[in-house]
Design an enzyme around this catalytic site. Structure first.
Site, PDB file in Angstrom:
ATOM      1  N   GLY A 265     -18.019  -2.180  -0.277  1.00  0.00           N
ATOM      2  CA  GLY A 265     -18.037  -2.060  -1.727  1.00  0.00           C
ATOM      3  C   GLY A 265     -16.715  -1.668  -2.348  1.00  0.00           C
ATOM      4  O   GLY A 265     -16.562  -1.706  -3.566  1.00  0.00           O
TER       5      GLY A 265
ATOM      6  N   PHE B  13     -13.769   0.443  -3.969  1.00  0.00           N
ATOM      7  CA  PHE B  13     -13.606   1.690  -4.723  1.00  0.00           C
ATOM      8  C   PHE B  13     -14.937   2.186  -5.295  1.00  0.00           C
ATOM      9  O   PHE B  13     -15.063   3.344  -5.677  1.00  0.00           O
ATOM     10  CB  PHE B  13     -12.591   1.496  -5.850  1.00  0.00           C
ATOM     11  CG  PHE B  13     -11.220   1.123  -5.359  1.00  0.00           C
ATOM     12  CD1 PHE B  13     -10.463   2.024  -4.619  1.00  0.00           C
ATOM     13  CD2 PHE B  13     -10.698  -0.136  -5.594  1.00  0.00           C
ATOM     14  CE1 PHE B  13      -9.209   1.690  -4.147  1.00  0.00           C
ATOM     15  CE2 PHE B  13      -9.440  -0.486  -5.127  1.00  0.00           C
ATOM     16  CZ  PHE B  13      -8.695   0.423  -4.403  1.00  0.00           C
TER      17      PHE B  13
ATOM     18  N   TYR C  44       0.870  -1.181   0.000  1.00  0.00           N
ATOM     19  CA  TYR C  44       0.000   0.000   0.000  1.00  0.00           C
ATOM     20  C   TYR C  44       0.901   1.223   0.000  1.00  0.00           C
ATOM     21  O   TYR C  44       1.540   1.553   0.991  1.00  0.00           O
ATOM     22  CB  TYR C  44      -0.899   0.038   1.237  1.00  0.00           C
ATOM     23  CG  TYR C  44      -1.931  -1.066   1.330  1.00  0.00           C
ATOM     24  CD1 TYR C  44      -2.270  -1.840   0.231  1.00  0.00           C
ATOM     25  CD2 TYR C  44      -2.572  -1.327   2.535  1.00  0.00           C
ATOM     26  CE1 TYR C  44      -3.217  -2.847   0.327  1.00  0.00           C
ATOM     27  CE2 TYR C  44      -3.528  -2.329   2.643  1.00  0.00           C
ATOM     28  CZ  TYR C  44      -3.847  -3.081   1.536  1.00  0.00           C
ATOM     29  OH  TYR C  44      -4.785  -4.078   1.643  1.00  0.00           O
TER      30      TYR C  44
END
Length: 291
Positions: free
Chosen positions: A216, A218, A63
């Site tokens: 959900g 992006f 990340y």
């Protein structure tokens, strides 16, 4: 009892963690690439999470890359004794932010050491092997070679426990023949429920299931049913989505991510939201509509 305590606890790598945790992916820049727009805000979210009782943080050194782990170390090190930090390996980032497999022995070994260095740890609590046969979802294929490398690093004392991410039931079975698997991390939410049977099987076995993209991802969940239920309960749609997951199975551990303290507080408040049976029935039908 604080609100987050109402989520309950579950065993993860031999430690009891709150079922409502925090996912650090959104602390990096757009597309989970580069530094955040507001470094101070990212630090504040992490500190607020831990102060609110979160003791399970999900992260990865890809990340950013490196960005999220470095922020976690800056904000929280030295870590509380009860804090479990779960990271993952098996991918790397291209210069354009693309996601690529990183399964060689050299890449996996380097990834473990990168996580150790950037988090400021001598040993990693839990490392998930992210399977990248298909970046968009689980795909069949043997995971023996990369998992054997990770198990070797575990025997060296660099990793305490091992989990799997983006995997099929067959791959979990194969993995258990190599090492103990303490958690599975796949995509799952109100509208994406391909793992319904797997969750139940893992619950029966006492293995944690950690859904990524619980809201959900992006593309946040959008549903008139979800909005209607939330309005009736005086909650936000995202709080309802999280509360549904907490009710779905006792082995589900949530790691919703956000870069906002306000949204973090809203997410954690979902632990105290009680869903009436009729609301659960309505929400369950969302999967049929999505299909």
């Amino acid at each position: 009892m604080s609100t987050i305590d109402q989520s309950g606890t579950f065993n993860l790598g031999g430690r009891s963690v709150k079922r409502l945790g925090y996912g650090a992916m959104q602390l990096a820049g757009p597309g989970v690439f580069g530094p955040p727009k507001d470094h101070g805000a990212a630090m504040a979210v992490l500190r607020e999470a831990v102060a609110s009782g979160v003791n399970h943080i999900d992260t990865s050194d890809f990340y950013g890359p490196h960005v999220t782990n470095q922020i976690i170390r800056e904000a929280l090190h030295p870590y509380r004794d009860d804090l479990t930090i779960v990271t993952k390996i098996g991918a790397r980032r291209g210069g354009d932010g693309s996601w690529m497999p990183a399964f060689s022995r050299e890449e996996l070994t380097a990834a473990v050491h990168d996580n150790l260095r950037n988090l400021g740890l001598d040993v990693l609590d839990v490392v998930n092997l992210r399977i990248m046969f298909d970046v968009h979802g689980p795909a069949e294929g043997s995971i023996e070679a990369p998992l054997t490398v990770l198990a070797d690093l575990q025997r060296q004392g660099l990793v305490r426990h091992i989990g799997l991410s983006n995997v099929t039931s067959r791959q979990i079975t194969e993995g258990r023949g190599i090492t103990e698997i303490v958690c599975v991390q796949n995509q799952y939410n109100l509208a994406h429920r391909a793992d319904d049977r797997l969750i139940d099987d893992l619950a029966h076995e006492g293995t944690a299931y950690v859904p990524f993209f619980p809201l959900g991802g992006f593309t946040p969940l959008q549903s008139s049913t979800l909005s209607d239920v939330a309005a009736r309960l005086g909650a936000t749609p995202m709080q309802v989505a999280l509360a549904w997951l907490l009710r779905r199975a006792e082995n589900i551990l949530l790691i919703p991510g956000t870069s906002s303290v306000g949204h973090l507080r809203e997410n954690l408040a979902a632990a105290g939201l009680v869903l009436p049976d009729e609301a659960v029935s309505e929400l369950n039908r969302m999967a049929d509509i999505a299909a």
